[in-house]
Design a protein around this motif. Structure first.
Motif, short mmCIF file in Angstrom:
data_model
loop_
_atom_site.label_atom_id
_atom_site.label_comp_id
_atom_site.label_asym_id
_atom_site.label_seq_id
_atom_site.Cartn_x
_atom_site.Cartn_y
_atom_site.Cartn_z
N LEU A 86 -2.98 0.43 21.31
CA LEU A 86 -2.32 -0.70 20.67
C LEU A 86 -3.20 -1.25 19.54
O LEU A 86 -2.70 -1.58 18.45
N THR A 87 -4.49 -1.36 19.81
CA THR A 87 -5.42 -1.84 18.78
C THR A 87 -5.41 -0.92 17.58
O THR A 87 -5.34 -1.36 16.42
N LEU A 88 -5.47 0.38 17.83
CA LEU A 88 -5.49 1.36 16.75
C LEU A 88 -4.20 1.31 15.94
O LEU A 88 -4.23 1.39 14.71
N GLY A 89 -3.07 1.15 16.61
CA GLY A 89 -1.80 1.03 15.91
C GLY A 89 -1.77 -0.18 14.98
O GLY A 89 -1.32 -0.09 13.83
N LEU A 90 -2.26 -1.31 15.48
CA LEU A 90 -2.33 -2.53 14.66
C LEU A 90 -3.22 -2.31 13.45
O LEU A 90 -2.89 -2.72 12.32
N VAL A 91 -4.34 -1.66 13.65
CA VAL A 91 -5.29 -1.41 12.56
C VAL A 91 -4.66 -0.53 11.49
O VAL A 91 -4.80 -0.80 10.28
N HIS A 92 -3.96 0.52 11.88
CA HIS A 92 -3.33 1.41 10.90
C HIS A 92 -2.34 0.63 10.03
O HIS A 92 -2.30 0.81 8.80
N VAL A 93 -1.53 -0.23 10.64
CA VAL A 93 -0.56 -1.01 9.87
C VAL A 93 -1.29 -1.99 8.96
O VAL A 93 -0.89 -2.21 7.81
N ALA A 94 -2.38 -2.58 9.47
CA ALA A 94 -3.14 -3.55 8.67
C ALA A 94 -3.78 -2.90 7.45
O ALA A 94 -3.81 -3.50 6.36
N ILE A 95 -4.29 -1.69 7.60
CA ILE A 95 -4.87 -0.98 6.45
C ILE A 95 -3.81 -0.80 5.36
O ILE A 95 -4.06 -1.06 4.18
N ALA A 96 -2.63 -0.36 5.77
CA ALA A 96 -1.56 -0.13 4.81
C ALA A 96 -1.10 -1.43 4.16
O ALA A 96 -0.91 -1.50 2.94
N ALA A 97 -0.92 -2.48 4.96
CA ALA A 97 -0.41 -3.75 4.43
C ALA A 97 -1.42 -4.42 3.51
O ALA A 97 -1.05 -5.05 2.50
N ARG A 98 -2.70 -4.29 3.83
CA ARG A 98 -3.71 -4.90 2.96
C ARG A 98 -3.83 -4.15 1.64
O ARG A 98 -4.01 -4.75 0.58
N ALA A 99 -3.71 -2.84 1.70
CA ALA A 99 -3.84 -2.05 0.49
C ALA A 99 -2.61 -2.14 -0.41
O ALA A 99 -2.73 -2.09 -1.64
N TYR A 100 -1.44 -2.28 0.21
CA TYR A 100 -0.18 -2.26 -0.56
C TYR A 100 0.72 -3.44 -0.15
O TYR A 100 1.78 -3.25 0.43
N PRO A 101 0.31 -4.65 -0.49
CA PRO A 101 1.10 -5.81 -0.05
C PRO A 101 2.42 -5.98 -0.79
O PRO A 101 3.36 -6.57 -0.26
N TYR A 102 2.49 -5.49 -2.02
CA TYR A 102 3.70 -5.66 -2.84
C TYR A 102 4.43 -4.32 -3.01
O TYR A 102 3.78 -3.26 -3.07
N PRO A 103 5.75 -4.34 -3.08
CA PRO A 103 6.50 -3.10 -3.25
C PRO A 103 6.03 -2.28 -4.45
O PRO A 103 5.97 -1.05 -4.39
#
Length: 247
Positions: free
Chosen positions: A97-114
């Motif tokens: 669960l922690t790893l899944g959250l981290v993967h999404v966070a990496i993506a969202a932080r790097a690409y916050p805007y469409p």
């Protein structure tokens, strides 16, 4: 989709190219055969149609034929090539669960805007930055919980994940000095980024400092394919809000 009629040799060439695409760290510039087949896929419509049909049979989408990154394939939900947290057999359910959250966070932080998902080029990211973003996220979720605002979460797994993450220490060096212990949040961020390196979606960037990585074009395309996921949408919203607050 109907594949064009091709000879046995052509089918072998199509399968060989898809096989190269399934090796994400393989690059056409390092392999003359890969480079030749990739060029055919870029220039010969019948050959490309056959490659797309092969990918279709494997429940994958051909999302780009890139001269440097190579054949970029995206597995559909349910494909045998779909990444699953359960692939990490040695991890506990809480660690997954922690790893899944981290993967999404990496993506969202790097690409916050469409529009970020449409811009070519590598994005730099650091372990510290991802941890700070997740700590900010957790603070907002804790505030919402205390204030009974009922912040909508896309699924119970994300709710459980941030509560687990909140209990992790940011990072403690081991006796050796440089690595952090497994019970720290930065351990799992580094774990996720090393996995992206193994998948050809990131490269270490030590010149920028310890724990820095460059996210590859291939990673951006994979994120773009999954951008409609509720968890990514929520973290993206929070990242955009954070950027506004910082301004």
């Amino acid at each position: 989709m109907t594949a064009p009629t091709v000879t046995g040799l052509e089918l072998a060439a199509v399968a060989a190219l898809v096989g190269f695409g399934l090796q994400p760290r393989m690059r056409p510039l390092d392999n003359p055969r890969y480079r030749e087949l990739l060029q055919r896929c870029r220039c010969e419509r019948p050959f490309r149609s056959a490659v797309e049909a092969c990918a279709e049979g494997l429940e994958m989408d051909l999302i780009e034929v890139h001269p440097v990154e190579g054949l970029i394939l995206h597995p559909r939900h349910g494909s045998i090539f779909t990444y699953r947290l359960t692939d990490h057999e040695k991890l506990s359910s809480k660690e997954r669960l922690t790893l899944g959250l981290v993967h999404v966070a990496i993506a969202a932080r790097a690409y916050p805007y469409p529009e970020d998902l449409e811009e070519d080029g590598a994005k730099r990211i650091a372990v510290d930055d991802v941890d700070a973003f997740l700590r900010h996220l957790i603070g907002k979720l804790q505030e919402a919980t205390r204030d009974s605002e009922g912040l909508a979460l896309p699924h119970t797994g994300l709710d459980a994940a941030w509560r687990i993450y909140a209990k992790l220490t940011p990072g403690r060096p081991t006796a050796g000095g440089s690595r952090v212990v497994r019970a720290s949040s930065q351990y799992w961020i580094a774990y996720a980024l090393r996995w992206l390196v193994e998948q050809g979606m990131a490269t270490p960037a030590p010149a920028h400092g310890p724990g820095h990585y460059l996210l590859a074009h291939r990673f951006r395309l994979q994120v773009r394919e999954a951008a409609s996921a509720p968890a990514f949408a929520l973290l993206g919203d929070l990242r955009r809000t954070q950027l506004v607050e910082e301004d």
